[in-house]
Design a protein around this motif. Structure first.
Motif, PDB file in Angstrom:
ATOM      1  N   UNK A 120      -3.062  -7.254   5.601  1.00 60.04           N
ATOM      2  CA  UNK A 120      -3.862  -6.239   6.076  1.00 60.04           C
ATOM      3  C   UNK A 120      -3.084  -4.956   5.862  1.00 60.04           C
ATOM      4  N   UNK A 121      -1.726  -4.535   6.637  1.00 62.28           N
ATOM      5  CA  UNK A 121      -1.249  -3.432   6.954  1.00 62.28           C
ATOM      6  C   UNK A 121      -0.872  -3.169   6.109  1.00 62.28           C
ATOM      7  N   UNK A 122      -0.516  -3.829   4.310  1.00 63.15           N
ATOM      8  CA  UNK A 122      -0.458  -3.173   3.389  1.00 63.15           C
ATOM      9  C   UNK A 122      -1.497  -2.402   3.063  1.00 63.15           C
ATOM     10  N   UNK A 123      -3.025  -3.195   2.618  1.00 67.64           N
ATOM     11  CA  UNK A 123      -3.919  -2.687   2.428  1.00 67.64           C
ATOM     12  C   UNK A 123      -4.609  -1.151   3.428  1.00 67.64           C
ATOM     13  N   UNK A 124      -4.119  -1.818   4.280  1.00 66.74           N
ATOM     14  CA  UNK A 124      -4.423  -0.556   5.118  1.00 66.74           C
ATOM     15  C   UNK A 124      -3.236   1.149   4.544  1.00 66.74           C
ATOM     16  N   UNK A 125      -2.546   0.532   4.532  1.00 69.54           N
ATOM     17  CA  UNK A 125      -1.316   1.915   4.381  1.00 69.54           C
ATOM     18  C   UNK A 125      -1.861   2.245   3.054  1.00 69.54           C
ATOM     19  N   UNK A 126      -2.359   1.034   1.896  1.00 73.68           N
ATOM     20  CA  UNK A 126      -2.654   1.655   0.232  1.00 73.68           C
ATOM     21  C   UNK A 126      -4.281   2.376   0.159  1.00 73.68           C
ATOM     22  N   UNK A 127      -4.965   2.342   1.350  1.00 72.85           N
ATOM     23  CA  UNK A 127      -6.276   2.519   1.411  1.00 72.85           C
ATOM     24  C   UNK A 127      -5.760   3.859   2.089  1.00 72.85           C
ATOM     25  N   UNK A 128      -4.401   4.394   2.695  1.00 71.96           N
ATOM     26  CA  UNK A 128      -4.606   6.278   3.677  1.00 71.96           C
ATOM     27  C   UNK A 128      -3.594   7.357   2.779  1.00 71.96           C
ATOM     28  N   UNK A 129      -3.175   6.440   1.344  1.00 74.65           N
ATOM     29  CA  UNK A 129      -2.578   7.399   0.202  1.00 74.65           C
ATOM     30  C   UNK A 129      -3.371   8.444  -0.649  1.00 74.65           C
ATOM     31  N   UNK A 130      -3.343   9.633  -0.400  1.00 81.55           N
ATOM     32  CA  UNK A 130      -3.608  10.066  -1.325  1.00 81.55           C
ATOM     33  C   UNK A 130      -3.985  10.112  -3.130  1.00 81.55           C
ATOM     34  N   UNK A 131      -3.131   9.737  -4.009  1.00 79.36           N
ATOM     35  CA  UNK A 131      -3.976   9.709  -5.058  1.00 79.36           C
ATOM     36  C   UNK A 131      -3.722   8.041  -5.592  1.00 79.36           C
ATOM     37  N   UNK A 132      -4.387   8.457  -6.337  1.00 77.05           N
ATOM     38  CA  UNK A 132      -5.150   7.036  -7.212  1.00 77.05           C
ATOM     39  C   UNK A 132      -4.059   5.802  -7.790  1.00 77.05           C
ATOM     40  N   UNK A 133      -3.230   6.763  -8.174  1.00 69.80           N
ATOM     41  CA  UNK A 133      -2.486   6.501  -9.269  1.00 69.80           C
ATOM     42  C   UNK A 133      -0.905   5.588  -8.058  1.00 69.80           C
ATOM     43  N   UNK A 134      -1.446   5.780  -7.393  1.00 67.46           N
ATOM     44  CA  UNK A 134       0.130   5.400  -6.030  1.00 67.46           C
ATOM     45  C   UNK A 134      -0.502   4.199  -5.587  1.00 67.46           C
ATOM     46  N   UNK A 135      -1.647   4.631  -5.134  1.00 66.79           N
ATOM     47  CA  UNK A 135      -2.162   2.813  -4.689  1.00 66.79           C
ATOM     48  C   UNK A 135      -2.436   2.201  -6.129  1.00 66.79           C
ATOM     49  N   UNK A 136      -2.857   2.453  -6.854  1.00 69.43           N
ATOM     50  CA  UNK A 136      -2.292   1.266  -8.172  1.00 69.43           C
ATOM     51  C   UNK A 136      -0.857   0.500  -7.810  1.00 69.43           C
ATOM     52  N   UNK A 137      -0.018   1.660  -8.649  1.00 65.42           N
ATOM     53  CA  UNK A 137       1.107   1.497  -8.508  1.00 65.42           C
ATOM     54  C   UNK A 137       1.880   0.795  -7.544  1.00 65.42           C
ATOM     55  N   UNK A 138       1.230   1.137  -6.080  1.00 65.33           N
ATOM     56  CA  UNK A 138       1.820  -0.369  -4.786  1.00 65.33           C
ATOM     57  C   UNK A 138       1.552  -1.215  -5.066  1.00 65.33           C
ATOM     58  N   UNK A 139       0.420  -1.437  -4.872  1.00 70.68           N
ATOM     59  CA  UNK A 139      -0.816  -2.631  -5.499  1.00 70.68           C
ATOM     60  C   UNK A 139      -0.407  -3.435  -6.379  1.00 70.68           C
ATOM     61  N   UNK A 140       0.523  -2.437  -7.376  1.00 71.61           N
ATOM     62  CA  UNK A 140       1.000  -2.839  -8.687  1.00 71.61           C
ATOM     63  C   UNK A 140       2.479  -4.290  -8.568  1.00 71.61           C
ATOM     64  N   UNK A 141       2.941  -3.473  -7.596  1.00 70.72           N
ATOM     65  CA  UNK A 141       3.731  -4.032  -6.864  1.00 70.72           C
ATOM     66  C   UNK A 141       3.753  -5.977  -6.831  1.00 70.72           C
ATOM     67  N   UNK A 142       2.770  -5.727  -5.718  1.00 69.05           N
ATOM     68  CA  UNK A 142       2.127  -6.778  -5.300  1.00 69.05           C
ATOM     69  C   UNK A 142       2.071  -8.129  -5.560  1.00 69.05           C
TER      70      UNK A 142
END
Length: 371
Positions: free
Chosen positions: A278-300
């Protein structure tokens, strides 16, 4: 040690006033029924004189010196005649599980670039799954390969301890890996300073100690109970939910203790994993870059797959044991084998495919071997 008069095999008071010939007939029938129902008991005969008349009492007395009868392990119901053929896929899966997890441990230990928190936790997961695999291996192969189905009480309780110990350790490591992903995404700049090698070692030690503390009472409580009912197990290995069905005594304490173990380990671990994501998704949704969001989720992704592969069969097996008492024995057997054999096989494959660093390390390792 007392004398319990019985009729057939029920411990209810009963006496017979009869001739010696009739008495022998009663005694023979009592011995036959007793041997089937209560093999750890024996028949005793005593004479009582009441008001000048002689009565004979036949009673069942527990033989305290006799060892509990061995348990009979089960294969896959309906496929008993195909045991030799079933050995092939089981051996292949066990070989894949052992080889895959040993390779993961070896690569993480020997490749310096993998000496990071994420891969230390991955090696702990491989150790736990290797422990589960080796705990079930001897009896599963003995049942399917040699049709040797008997196992003594002490050996059964020992196997039960190690199976549940490594399973709880597995669950704890999955929660630690979720925490690792949360720290890496929520505070990447301090990732290395928060999860230091000493802290990771303490977390691993804490997971191992917790597993010992919560699982130790289960075999101790079972060992003190008399086993005098059906001694047939539902699986080719010993599990606590299976064993508490067999004693001829009150198992309420054992059942409550087992439920406490499940809630305090698997329940809390799954809750912490859920809150971490839940905290990970909240943090990822707060990222400005789409590539950053995808890269962060890909590590999970690898960890999410490992959690699904572990918890779905575990929850399914728990539901079958607690609420599926009238379910098909085939369902019990299949769920247990999936629960304890599929995750150790799939997790090394998942991490090898989805984790770039593991793929590169494996590629370099095998290319050096060829040279």
């Amino acid at each position: 040690m007392g004398l319990w008069p019985v009729q057939g095999c029920s411990p209810v008071a009963a006496t017979w006033h009869c001739s010696r010939e009739d008495l022998q007939g009663y005694k023979c029938r009592l011995l036959e029924s007793l041997a089937l129902a209560l093999p750890a008991w024996r028949v005793e005969e005593r004479s009582l004189v009441i008001n000048g008349r002689m009565f004979v009492v036949l009673g069942a007395v527990r033989n305290q010196s006799s060892a509990p009868p061995p348990f009979l392990m089960a294969g896959i119901p309906g496929l008993e005649d195909k045991g030799s053929w079933l050995t092939i896929p089981f051996c292949a899966m066990y070989a894949a599980a052992i080889l895959g997890n040993v390779i993961i441990i070896f690569v993480v230990v020997t490749v310096p670039s993998l000496h990071r928190p994420m891969y230390f936790f991955l090696s702990m997961l491989a150790v736990a799954e290797l422990g589960v695999t080796l705990s079930t291996l001897p009896t599963v192969l003995s049942v399917f390969l040699f049709d040797a189905r008997e196992i003594g009480l002490d050996a059964c309780l020992t196997q039960m301890f190690f199976i549940h110990y490594f399973s709880i350790m597995d669950s704890g490591v999955l929660w630690a890996m979720a925490l690792d992903r949360l720290v890496a995404i929520y505070n990447p700049l301090q990732y290395g300073t928060i999860l230091t090698s000493s802290r990771i070692a303490m977390m691993g030690l804490g997971i191992a100690v917790r597993s010992v503390i919560v699982i130790s009472p289960l075999p101790v409580l079972l060992r003190r109970l008399p086993f005098c009912r059906s001694n047939s197990l539902a699986h080719a290995f010993c599990l606590h939910p299976d064993l508490i069905r067999l004693p001829c005594a009150d198992t309420t304490v054992n059942s409550h203790c087992g439920l406490f173990v499940v809630l305090s380990t698997f329940g809390l671990d799954s809750l912490f994993i859920f809150l971490s994501y839940v905290l990970i998704v909240k943090t990822v949704l707060g990222m400005a870059s789409k590539e950053g969001r995808l890269r962060a989720l890909n590590t999970c992704l690898s960890h999410i797959c490992a959690v699904v592969v572990y918890y779905v069969p575990t929850i399914g097996l728990g539901m079958v044991h607690r609420f599926g008492k009238h379910a098909s024995p085939l369902l019990h057997s299949l769920m247990a084998n999936v629960c304890f054999l599929v995750p150790p096989v799939l997790n090394p494959i998942i991490y090898s495919i989805k984790t770039k660093e593991i793929r590169q390390a494996l590629s370099r390792f095998f290319s050096q071997k060829k040279i």
